[in-house]
Write an enzyme that holds these catalytic residues in place. Structure first.
Site, PDB file in Angstrom:
ATOM      1  N   ARG A  70      38.845  10.218  84.997  1.00  0.00           N
ATOM      2  CA  ARG A  70      40.098   9.698  84.441  1.00  0.00           C
ATOM      3  C   ARG A  70      39.892   9.027  83.090  1.00  0.00           C
ATOM      4  NH1 ARG A  70      40.666   8.632  90.042  1.00  0.00           N
ATOM      5  NH2 ARG A  70      39.796   6.574  89.623  1.00  0.00           N
ATOM      6  N   GLU A 107      26.930   2.377  96.782  1.00  0.00           N
ATOM      7  CA  GLU A 107      26.849   1.627  98.032  1.00  0.00           C
ATOM      8  C   GLU A 107      25.852   2.283  98.987  1.00  0.00           C
ATOM      9  OE1 GLU A 107      29.838  -0.113 101.481  1.00  0.00           O
ATOM     10  OE2 GLU A 107      30.652   0.892  99.734  1.00  0.00           O
TER      11      GLU A 107
END
Length: 186
Positions: A70, A107
């Site tokens: 984006r 993560e």
């Protein structure tokens, strides 16, 4: 915290009114901030592009880097409006030819981003643009990559900063006193 202060309240209201909350996307418990309605609104998209182009001028940028994916949508028209070149930073394996890569921690695991090895000339002042600053991992890796490619970080600008995820704190050392500009912080 640095923002585009001159017309911040009106700009913020316009932009935030065009961002749609999507609950439980991409997984339960997450409130996704969908910017596609903002992009579809010519007035809001133009105001966003103008505000980011002003930051290019203010921070004396020579080039604009957009982060996949984006960030491309925002950075490319900003570069055109500011009269600057656009450089994409992509996921590993997406750019042809010689590239420089930078790994970073997720993560659960790692990821890598790349830039064309010849995209920047030594001393180019680069404004990095992305849509959202969350935990800061991708932005941190992009700043490291830009410096390895010979560029100087003029700043980092985002449409939306998710302050509760503390990405700003993660980026402090890597920004090396370059500004972090968030048009909206929640």
């Amino acid at each position: 915290m640095s923002t585009v202060a001159g017309r911040a309240p009106e700009l913020r209201e316009l932009l935030i009114s065009r961002i749609k909350d999507v609950p439980d996307y991409p997984k339960p418990g997450v409130m996704f901030k969908d910017i596609t309605p903002l992009l579809a609104d010519a007035e809001a998209f133009s105001a966003l592009t103008g505000a980011l182009a002003e930051l290019c001028v203010r921070h004396r940028a020579d080039k604009v880097v957009g982060l996949e994916a984006r960030g491309f949508i925002l950075a490319a028209p900003v570069a055109v409006r500011a009269g600057l070149g656009f450089v994409p930073v992509r996921k590993a394996g997406k750019l042809p030819g010689a590239t420089l890569g930078q790994s970073y921690e997720l993560e659960y695991g790692t990821a890598e981003i790349e830039i064309h090895a010849d995209a920047l000339t030594p001393g180019d002042r680069v404004l990095v643009i992305d849509d959202v600053l969350a935990t800061g991992g991708t932005a941190e890796a992009s700043l490291q990559l830009i410096r390895r490619a010979g560029g100087e970080v003029a700043g980092l600008a985002v449409l939306l900063e998710l302050g509760f995820l503390q990405g700003r704190g993660r980026l402090e050392a890597e920004l090396k006193n370059a500004p972090l500009e968030a048009l909206i912080t929640i």
